[in-house]
Design a protein around this motif. Structure first.
Motif, PDB file in Angstrom:
ATOM      1  N   PHE A 222       0.840  -1.193   0.000  1.00  0.00           N
ATOM      2  CA  PHE A 222       0.000   0.000   0.000  1.00  0.00           C
ATOM      3  C   PHE A 222       0.875   1.243   0.000  1.00  0.00           C
ATOM      4  N   ARG A 223       0.481   2.201  -0.822  1.00  0.00           N
ATOM      5  CA  ARG A 223       1.135   3.500  -0.844  1.00  0.00           C
ATOM      6  C   ARG A 223       0.386   4.429   0.120  1.00  0.00           C
ATOM      7  N   ILE A 224       1.117   5.297   0.809  1.00  0.00           N
ATOM      8  CA  ILE A 224       0.512   6.277   1.709  1.00  0.00           C
ATOM      9  C   ILE A 224       0.624   7.659   1.072  1.00  0.00           C
ATOM     10  N   SER A 231       2.957  11.240  -2.354  1.00  0.00           N
ATOM     11  CA  SER A 231       3.354   9.965  -1.773  1.00  0.00           C
ATOM     12  C   SER A 231       4.291  10.216  -0.595  1.00  0.00           C
ATOM     13  N   ILE A 232       3.884   9.793   0.602  1.00  0.00           N
ATOM     14  CA  ILE A 232       4.673  10.085   1.809  1.00  0.00           C
ATOM     15  C   ILE A 232       5.039   8.812   2.578  1.00  0.00           C
ATOM     16  N   GLY A 233       4.797   7.640   1.988  1.00  0.00           N
ATOM     17  CA  GLY A 233       5.166   6.420   2.694  1.00  0.00           C
ATOM     18  C   GLY A 233       4.524   5.190   2.084  1.00  0.00           C
ATOM     19  N   PHE A 234       4.670   4.056   2.776  1.00  0.00           N
ATOM     20  CA  PHE A 234       4.120   2.810   2.279  1.00  0.00           C
ATOM     21  C   PHE A 234       3.966   1.828   3.424  1.00  0.00           C
ATOM     22  N   THR A 235       3.205   0.768   3.174  1.00  0.00           N
ATOM     23  CA  THR A 235       3.133  -0.369   4.078  1.00  0.00           C
ATOM     24  C   THR A 235       3.224  -1.651   3.250  1.00  0.00           C
ATOM     25  N   THR A 236       3.849  -2.661   3.813  1.00  0.00           N
ATOM     26  CA  THR A 236       3.872  -3.993   3.197  1.00  0.00           C
ATOM     27  C   THR A 236       3.490  -5.005   4.258  1.00  0.00           C
ATOM     28  N   ASP A 237       2.754  -6.025   3.854  1.00  0.00           N
ATOM     29  CA  ASP A 237       2.333  -7.091   4.761  1.00  0.00           C
ATOM     30  C   ASP A 237       2.500  -8.435   4.071  1.00  0.00           C
ATOM     31  N   SER A 238       3.059  -9.403   4.778  1.00  0.00           N
ATOM     32  CA  SER A 238       3.197 -10.757   4.255  1.00  0.00           C
ATOM     33  C   SER A 238       2.611 -11.734   5.261  1.00  0.00           C
ATOM     34  N   LEU A 239       1.654 -12.539   4.800  1.00  0.00           N
ATOM     35  CA  LEU A 239       0.949 -13.479   5.653  1.00  0.00           C
ATOM     36  C   LEU A 239       1.326 -14.901   5.264  1.00  0.00           C
ATOM     37  N   ASN A 240       1.692 -15.713   6.254  1.00  0.00           N
ATOM     38  CA  ASN A 240       2.234 -17.039   5.994  1.00  0.00           C
ATOM     39  C   ASN A 240       1.612 -18.041   6.973  1.00  0.00           C
ATOM     40  N   TYR A 412      -4.118  10.925   6.349  1.00  0.00           N
ATOM     41  CA  TYR A 412      -3.482  10.381   5.147  1.00  0.00           C
ATOM     42  C   TYR A 412      -4.383   9.308   4.545  1.00  0.00           C
ATOM     43  N   ARG A 413      -3.970   8.783   3.401  1.00  0.00           N
ATOM     44  CA  ARG A 413      -4.734   7.787   2.671  1.00  0.00           C
ATOM     45  C   ARG A 413      -3.827   6.631   2.275  1.00  0.00           C
ATOM     46  N   ARG A 414      -4.326   5.397   2.419  1.00  0.00           N
ATOM     47  CA  ARG A 414      -3.619   4.206   1.953  1.00  0.00           C
ATOM     48  C   ARG A 414      -4.282   3.698   0.675  1.00  0.00           C
ATOM     49  N   GLU A 415      -3.476   3.395  -0.328  1.00  0.00           N
ATOM     50  CA  GLU A 415      -4.004   2.858  -1.582  1.00  0.00           C
ATOM     51  C   GLU A 415      -3.212   1.622  -1.978  1.00  0.00           C
ATOM     52  N   ARG A 416      -3.937   0.562  -2.352  1.00  0.00           N
ATOM     53  CA  ARG A 416      -3.262  -0.655  -2.783  1.00  0.00           C
ATOM     54  C   ARG A 416      -2.415  -0.381  -4.020  1.00  0.00           C
ATOM     55  N   THR A 417      -1.210  -0.930  -4.057  1.00  0.00           N
ATOM     56  CA  THR A 417      -0.327  -0.732  -5.195  1.00  0.00           C
ATOM     57  C   THR A 417       0.491  -2.008  -5.417  1.00  0.00           C
ATOM     58  N   THR A 418       1.557  -1.902  -6.198  1.00  0.00           N
ATOM     59  CA  THR A 418       2.370  -3.075  -6.518  1.00  0.00           C
ATOM     60  C   THR A 418       3.730  -2.992  -5.838  1.00  0.00           C
ATOM     61  N   ARG A 419       4.366  -4.131  -5.771  1.00  0.00           N
ATOM     62  CA  ARG A 419       5.708  -4.207  -5.197  1.00  0.00           C
ATOM     63  C   ARG A 419       6.681  -3.354  -6.003  1.00  0.00           C
ATOM     64  N   ALA A 420       6.594  -3.427  -7.333  1.00  0.00           N
ATOM     65  CA  ALA A 420       7.491  -2.657  -8.199  1.00  0.00           C
ATOM     66  C   ALA A 420       7.309  -1.158  -7.990  1.00  0.00           C
ATOM     67  N   SER A 421       6.066  -0.737  -7.771  1.00  0.00           N
ATOM     68  CA  SER A 421       5.797   0.684  -7.568  1.00  0.00           C
ATOM     69  C   SER A 421       6.431   1.189  -6.269  1.00  0.00           C
ATOM     70  N   ILE A 422       6.369   0.376  -5.219  1.00  0.00           N
ATOM     71  CA  ILE A 422       6.995   0.752  -3.946  1.00  0.00           C
ATOM     72  C   ILE A 422       8.507   0.857  -4.110  1.00  0.00           C
ATOM     73  N   PHE A 423       9.096  -0.122  -4.778  1.00  0.00           N
ATOM     74  CA  PHE A 423      10.545  -0.091  -4.991  1.00  0.00           C
ATOM     75  C   PHE A 423      10.966   1.120  -5.814  1.00  0.00           C
ATOM     76  N   ALA A 424      10.140   1.510  -6.795  1.00  0.00           N
ATOM     77  CA  ALA A 424      10.474   2.646  -7.658  1.00  0.00           C
ATOM     78  C   ALA A 424      10.474   3.955  -6.879  1.00  0.00           C
ATOM     79  N   ASP A 425       9.511   4.112  -5.977  1.00  0.00           N
ATOM     80  CA  ASP A 425       9.389   5.369  -5.229  1.00  0.00           C
ATOM     81  C   ASP A 425      10.239   5.419  -3.970  1.00  0.00           C
TER      82      ASP A 425
END
Length: 447
Positions: A222-224, A231-240, A412-425
Motif C-alpha cells: 500500500f502507498r501512503i 506519496s509520503i510512505g508505504f506499508t507492506t504485509d506478508s501473511l504465511n 493520510y490515505r492508503r491505496e493498494r499498489t504493486t511491489r514494483a511501484s513501492i521499490f520505484a518510489d
C-alpha cells in the motif's frame, strides 16, 4: 384597662414570636433542603458499552468532563460542587477496561490507606439496577463514599464521592442517588463485538489453513498519500501459514511501515506469530530509524493463561487478554470479516504495537456513500479514548482492502499498489523489504 392592654400586647408579642419562629424554621428547612437536594443530569452514555450514568446538575455543580474521558486504561466522568473556600464535594465515575482480582474489601482498604484514613462503615446493597459494595472512609477533614460493582460484561464500575468541610449530608445523598442512576442495556456493541470476535477466532482464523494461505505467502503493498495526493510512505504485509507449527505458532504476519510527512518520520517493522485460534501469540516490533538501525524494540507475548507480557524500554507490564481484545496487526482482516457478517456495529479494543489499548467502534458505511464503487463494501472504525482517529476502509468483492482514509493528528490515505511501484518510489527500502521476504521464504521452506 391598663391590664387588658398589657394582655393584648402580650398576645400580639406571642403571635409575632410564633410567626418569626415559623419563618425561621422555614428558612432553616430551606437551607437544609438546599444542602441535601439536587437534580440529575440526563443519562450520559459510554458509547458502545451499554452503560449509562448521571451526574449532579443544578446550582453550582460544575461538570469537569462533558463525556467519559479515557485515562490510563479506564474511562472517567467527573463533576464538583464548590461550597466555600475550604469546603466542597467531588464526584468521579470510573469504568475499568481491565478486570481486577481484588475483592471489594481489599480495594476499600487500599483506598483508605492511600488517604491515610480508615473505613468507618461498609456493606452491600442494591441501588437501582445493581448490587454495590460500598464503604464510608474518613481521613482528617475528608469523607469519601465509594461504591463498586461488576457489570454484566465483566467490567468494573466504581463511584467515588468525596466531601471536605461542610456538606456531608449532601455528599451521602449524592452518592446513593448516583449509584441508583447506573443502567446497563444488554443490546449493545460491546456484546456484539465479543460474539463477533469469538466467531473470528474459532471459525475464520482456522479456515485460513484451507483457503488462501495453503502453500503460498500472501503479500500486500500500500502507498501512503497526504491530503494533496503526495506519496509520503508505504506499508507492506506478508501473511504465511504452516501446518507444522514452530513454537506452537502456525500463522506469521510480517509488516513494514514507513511514514514521512513534512513534520516527522516514522518507521516500524513487526513480526507477529500466533496459533490458529489466537490463544497464544508473540509480537516483535521495532520502531524508529530502521535504516540507520536506531530503534527501540517492543515485545508482546500472550501465554496460555491469557496474560499478555509487554517488554518495552527495559520495563515489563502485564495485562489480561480479554474476549474483546484484538492485536492491531490483524485489524484489516477483522474489518473484512465484519463486512461479511450480519452485524451493523461492534465494539472491540485494539492492542496497539506499543502495548496501549484503543477502544474502537466499527460500523458499516451506507451503500449510498459507495454507490460509485459497486464492487466494494466499506466500514468506518472510530478509535476513541487516548488514541483518537477515524478510519474509512474500502474493500473489493473478494474481501481485500483496496484503500483507507485515516483522519487523526495527521490525516493520510492508503491505496493498494504493486511491489514494483513501492521499490520505484522508495529505493532506499529495497534491502529491508527483500530481507523481510527472504525471511518468510526461509521459514516456509524449513517447515
Amino acid at each position: 384597662m391598663v391590664d387588658g392592654a398589657k394582655l393584648r400586647r402580650f398576645g400580639v408579642d406571642k403571635l409575632a414570636f410564633l410567626i418569626l419562629l415559623i419563618i425561621g424554621m422555614g428558612i432553616a428547612q430551606f437551607v437544609i433542603s438546599s444542602r441535601t437536594t439536587f437534580e440529575l443530569s440526563e443519562a450520559i452514555k459510554l458509547k458502545g458499552t451499554g452503560l449509562e450514568v448521571s451526574l449532579p446538575k443544578s446550582g453550582n455543580w460544575k461538570q469537569i468532563t462533558n463525556d467519559f474521558t479515557y485515562i490510563e486504561r479506564e474511562f472517567r466522568l467527573a463533576s464538583q460542587l464548590p461550597i466555600s473556600s475550604d469546603s466542597g464535594i467531588s464526584v468521579i465515575w470510573r469504568y475499568f477496561l481491565l478486570p481486577s482480582n481484588e475483592s471489594a474489601s481489599e480495594k476499600f482498604e487500599q483506598y483508605a490507606t492511600g488517604l491515610q484514613g480508615h473505613i468507618v462503615s461498609s456493606g452491600t446493597k442494591q441501588f437501582g439496577q445493581f448490587n454495590f459494595d460500598f464503604a464510608k472512609i474518613e481521613a482528617g477533614t475528608l469523607t469519601t463514599f465509594i461504591g463498586t460493582t461488576v457489570l454484566p460484561n465483566d467490567r468494573v464500575l466504581t463511584l467515588e464521592v468525596s466531601q471536605k468541610g461542610t456538606g456531608v449530608e449532601l455528599a451521602e445523598n449524592v452518592f446513593k442517588t448516583l449509584l441508583a442512576s447506573a443502567k446497563y442495556y444488554d443490546e449493545n456493541s460491546f456484546a456484539k463485538g465479543a460474539e463477533f470476535l469469538k466467531k473470528f477466532k474459532t471459525t475464520f482464523m482456522p479456515s485460513l489453513a484451507d483457503d488462501d494461505l495453503t502453500g503460498q505467502i500472501i503479500s500486500d503493498y500500500f502507498r501512503i498519500k497526504d491530503a494533496s495526493g503526495n506519496s509520503i510512505g508505504f506499508t507492506t504485509d506478508s501473511l504465511n501459514y504452516t501446518a507444522e507449527p514452530n513454537d506452537n505458532y502456525n500463522l506469521t504476519l510480517s509488516s513494514l511501515f514507513f511514514f514521512s510527512p513534512s513534520s516527522k518520520t516514522l518507521a516500524e517493522q513487526s513480526c507477529f506469530r500466533s496459533d490458529m485460534n489466537l490463544t497464544i501469540f508473540e509480537w516483535l516490533v521495532k520502531e524508529g530509524d530502521l535504516q540507520a538501525n536506531r530503534q527501540q524494540t517492543i515485545r508482546l507475548v500472550l501465554d496460555s493463561n491469557s496474560i499478555i507480557t509487554i517488554e518495552k524500554s527495559g520495563r515489563i507490564q502485564q495485562l489480561l487478554f480479554t474476549n474483546i481484545m484484538i492485536p492491531e496487526c490483524l485489524f484489516d482482516m477483522i474489518v473484512a470479516e465484519f463486512l461479511k457478517s450480519d452485524y451493523d456495529t461492534i465494539y472491540v479494543e485494539a492492542i496497539l504495537s506499543d502495548g496501549r489499548l484503543a477502544p474502537v467502534l466499527l460500523s458499516r458505511i451506507k451503500s449510498s456513500e459507495t454507490a460509485a464503487l459497486p464492487e466494494r463494501s466499506a466500514a468506518q472504525a472510530d478509535f476513541f479514548g487516548e488514541f483518537v482517529a477515524t478510519h474509512k476502509c474500502y474493500y473489493d468483492g473478494s474481501g481485500h482492502l483496496v484503500s483507507s482514509d485515516i483522519q487523526s493528528g495527521i490525516s493520510y490515505r492508503r491505496e493498494r499498489t504493486t511491489r514494483a511501484s513501492i521499490f520505484a518510489d522508495f529505493p532506499q527500502w529495497l534491502t529491508k523489504i527483500q530481507k523481510m521476504e527472504q525471511s518468510q521464504n526461509v521459514k516456509k521452506k524449513s517447515k
